[in-house]
Design an enzyme around this catalytic site. Structure first.
Site, short mmCIF file in Angstrom:
data_model
loop_
_atom_site.label_atom_id
_atom_site.label_comp_id
_atom_site.label_asym_id
_atom_site.label_seq_id
_atom_site.Cartn_x
_atom_site.Cartn_y
_atom_site.Cartn_z
N HIS A 23 0.86 -1.20 0.00
CA HIS A 23 0.00 0.00 0.00
C HIS A 23 0.89 1.24 0.00
O HIS A 23 0.81 2.07 0.91
CB HIS A 23 -0.95 0.03 1.21
CG HIS A 23 -2.11 -0.91 1.10
ND1 HIS A 23 -2.81 -1.38 2.20
CD2 HIS A 23 -2.71 -1.46 0.02
CE1 HIS A 23 -3.77 -2.18 1.79
NE2 HIS A 23 -3.74 -2.25 0.47
N HIS A 79 -11.83 -9.06 -6.50
CA HIS A 79 -11.49 -7.76 -5.89
C HIS A 79 -10.63 -7.00 -6.90
O HIS A 79 -9.74 -7.58 -7.52
CB HIS A 79 -10.71 -8.06 -4.61
CG HIS A 79 -10.15 -6.88 -3.87
ND1 HIS A 79 -10.74 -5.64 -3.84
CD2 HIS A 79 -9.04 -6.80 -3.08
CE1 HIS A 79 -10.01 -4.84 -3.08
NE2 HIS A 79 -8.98 -5.50 -2.61
N GLU A 81 -8.51 -4.43 -6.46
CA GLU A 81 -7.26 -3.76 -6.08
C GLU A 81 -6.11 -4.31 -6.92
O GLU A 81 -6.06 -5.48 -7.28
CB GLU A 81 -6.99 -3.92 -4.57
CG GLU A 81 -5.95 -2.93 -4.06
CD GLU A 81 -5.93 -2.75 -2.56
OE1 GLU A 81 -6.62 -3.50 -1.84
OE2 GLU A 81 -5.21 -1.85 -2.09
N ASP A 83 -3.15 -5.25 -6.61
CA ASP A 83 -2.32 -6.42 -6.28
C ASP A 83 -2.96 -7.73 -6.77
O ASP A 83 -2.27 -8.75 -6.83
CB ASP A 83 -2.00 -6.50 -4.78
CG ASP A 83 -3.20 -6.37 -3.89
OD1 ASP A 83 -4.15 -5.65 -4.26
OD2 ASP A 83 -3.21 -6.98 -2.80
N HIS A 146 -12.20 -5.72 1.97
CA HIS A 146 -12.10 -4.41 2.58
C HIS A 146 -12.38 -3.26 1.60
O HIS A 146 -12.18 -2.09 1.95
CB HIS A 146 -10.69 -4.22 3.19
CG HIS A 146 -9.58 -4.19 2.16
ND1 HIS A 146 -8.69 -3.15 2.12
CD2 HIS A 146 -9.27 -4.98 1.12
CE1 HIS A 146 -7.84 -3.35 1.13
NE2 HIS A 146 -8.17 -4.44 0.52
N ASP A 165 -8.92 -11.21 0.04
CA ASP A 165 -8.08 -10.66 1.10
C ASP A 165 -8.39 -11.27 2.48
O ASP A 165 -7.50 -11.37 3.33
CB ASP A 165 -8.24 -9.14 1.18
CG ASP A 165 -7.41 -8.41 0.12
OD1 ASP A 165 -6.36 -8.94 -0.29
OD2 ASP A 165 -7.83 -7.32 -0.29
N TYR A 193 -2.03 -8.74 9.63
CA TYR A 193 -2.85 -8.39 8.46
C TYR A 193 -4.22 -7.90 8.90
O TYR A 193 -4.71 -6.86 8.46
CB TYR A 193 -2.97 -9.66 7.60
CG TYR A 193 -3.59 -9.48 6.25
CD1 TYR A 193 -2.80 -9.36 5.11
CD2 TYR A 193 -4.97 -9.48 6.09
CE1 TYR A 193 -3.36 -9.23 3.87
CE2 TYR A 193 -5.54 -9.34 4.84
CZ TYR A 193 -4.74 -9.22 3.73
OH TYR A 193 -5.30 -9.08 2.50
N HIS A 226 -3.58 -13.79 -0.42
CA HIS A 226 -2.21 -13.56 0.06
C HIS A 226 -1.83 -14.66 1.04
O HIS A 226 -2.65 -15.04 1.89
CB HIS A 226 -2.09 -12.23 0.82
CG HIS A 226 -2.35 -11.01 0.01
ND1 HIS A 226 -1.51 -10.57 -0.98
CD2 HIS A 226 -3.36 -10.12 0.06
CE1 HIS A 226 -1.99 -9.44 -1.51
NE2 HIS A 226 -3.12 -9.15 -0.90
#
Ligand code: FEO
Length: 397
Positions: A23, A79, A81, A83, A146, A165, A193, A226
């Site tokens: 991030h 998701h 995001e 990553d 999230h 996540d 995390y 992850h």
């Protein structure tokens, strides 16, 4: 090289051994991370999520060695995001019409980031996709766990929850499964995390766990996006999440200070002494903020009933690292935690009041006006600091 998860399900992600900040520079990842992408080869071929943008070319080249890209029937984006979606642009250059299944919010986040009008298919909780051999993928929206676009995908018969996540850890590891890796490290990274990323969404996590629990789905594997895959200690990590989302606390007090000429440090040590004298069962931890990773400190705050912050006054203010740390805590929206402040000063002495105000605005309950000391602590002041620690202990019985 793909790795077998179960039956016709494979891991095709990327292990990022070098990652130390995530991030941007916001989150420390001392043990690296992984970006988990999954390939399902049933009658239909399905790709679930991709990897972070810097590894896009590598990911697509590797994927080509495992499967004819044109044979991919569906892509699931749990998701948006970067990553997890970062390799989509590279992949979709080669298979531009492949349908992408995701939430309505993921269409917004993907279009917003990549400015592409791919073949989106919007799904909601309960929607499913047949993938052959009597198996389905069932979608569960996970809004705000999230991001608004987050969802999980459940594979029937194999009983795999691709949780994205949720239940993840920033933990680079060649050993794919929870039972094959060091348990202490795994549990710490799962907690770090959660504490640093998921805490603001505790109430949503609580509702979602109840909702998933009511579905009575058999879950043999939780495959996050992850870190390692949970196949042995599924009950344990579900129970941990149930505890963590409930404004988690252990019987712990954490003292975090910064110091210029060691006066505030001396007070910290005496306050710890007082806390310990008053309650020998209390876990007491003391950290110099400037010398300690702030995301590891967040784990300690997460576990604490009480935090005690110390800073000398400098330039009519607290030390800026302490101000930054309080701001970090404010963003995490901790609840049901108590706090107090202390510090040395030479003339104006505003730091303690400023820390009290900042802690209040960060959602902490201030249990004392605090301890201020002019110049260096005398033996009498050291005794006062011990008493201060004893008084603070009485607020968390
Ligand atoms: Fe929210 Fe791992 O990305």
């Amino acid at each position: 090289m793909k790795k077998l998860v179960k039956n016709n399900v494979y891991w095709v992600g990327k292990i990022d051994w070098e990652l130390r900040k995530f991030h941007g520079d916001e989150l420390s990842t001392q043990r690296g991370s992984t970006y988990n992408s999954y390939l399902i080869q049933e009658e239909k071929t399905v790709l679930i999520d991709t990897v972070w943008l810097p590894f896009a070319k590598e990911f697509v080249e590797n994927l080509k060695t495992e499967v004819d890209l044109n044979s991919i029937d569906y892509i699931i984006v749990n998701h948006g995001e970067v990553d997890h979606s970062g390799a989509l642009v590279e992949l979709m250059k080669q298979i531009p019409n492949t349908p992408i299944y995701c939430t309505a919010n993921a269409v917004k986040s993907l279009k917003g980031q990549y400015h592409q009008d791919w073949n989106f298919h919007i799904v909601k909780t309960g929607d499913s996709l047949h993938i052959g051999n009597g198996k389905d993928l069932v979608f569960v929206e996970m809004a705000m766990i999230h991001w608004p676009d987050s969802m999980a995908t459940y594979m029937t018969k194999d009983n795999i929850l691709f949780s994205n996540d949720a239940f993840g850890q920033h933990f680079a590891n060649e050993r794919l499964f929870d039972d094959l890796t060091d348990q202490c490290t795994l549990n710490y990274e799962a907690l770090k995390y959660y504490a640093n990323i998921v805490t603001p969404f505790n109430a949503i996590v609580k509702r979602k766990l109840q909702e998933i629990g009511k579905l009575n789905l058999p879950i043999d594997i939780i495959a996050p996006s992850h870190g390692v895959i949970w196949r042995k200690n599924i009950g344990m990590i579900l129970e941990k999440y149930t505890q963590w989302c409930d404004d988690y606390q252990e019987h712990q007090a954490t003292i975090i200070y910064d110091t210029m000429w060691n006066g505030t440090k001396l007070l910290a040590e005496r306050i710890a002494e007082g806390l310990s004298k008053a309650d020998p069962t209390l876990e007491i931890k003391v950290f110099n903020r400037a010398h300690t990773d702030e995301n590891d400190l967040i784990v300690e705050v997460f576990k604490s009933k009480l935090i005690v912050l110390g800073s000398p006054t400098v330039g009519n203010d607290m030390i800026h690292k302490m101000a930054g740390f309080i701001d970090l805590m404010r963003g995490l929206k901790f609840k049901n935690k108590k706090a107090a402040a202390f510090g040395c000063y030479g003339w104006s002495g505003e730091a303690v009041k400023m820390m009290n105000d900042a802690l209040t605005s960060a959602g902490f309950e201030i249990v004392s006006e605090g301890l201020r000391n002019l110049w260096n602590p005398t033996p009498e002041i050291e005794e006062q600091a011990i008493e201060f620690g004893k008084q603070l202990s009485s607020t968390i019985k």
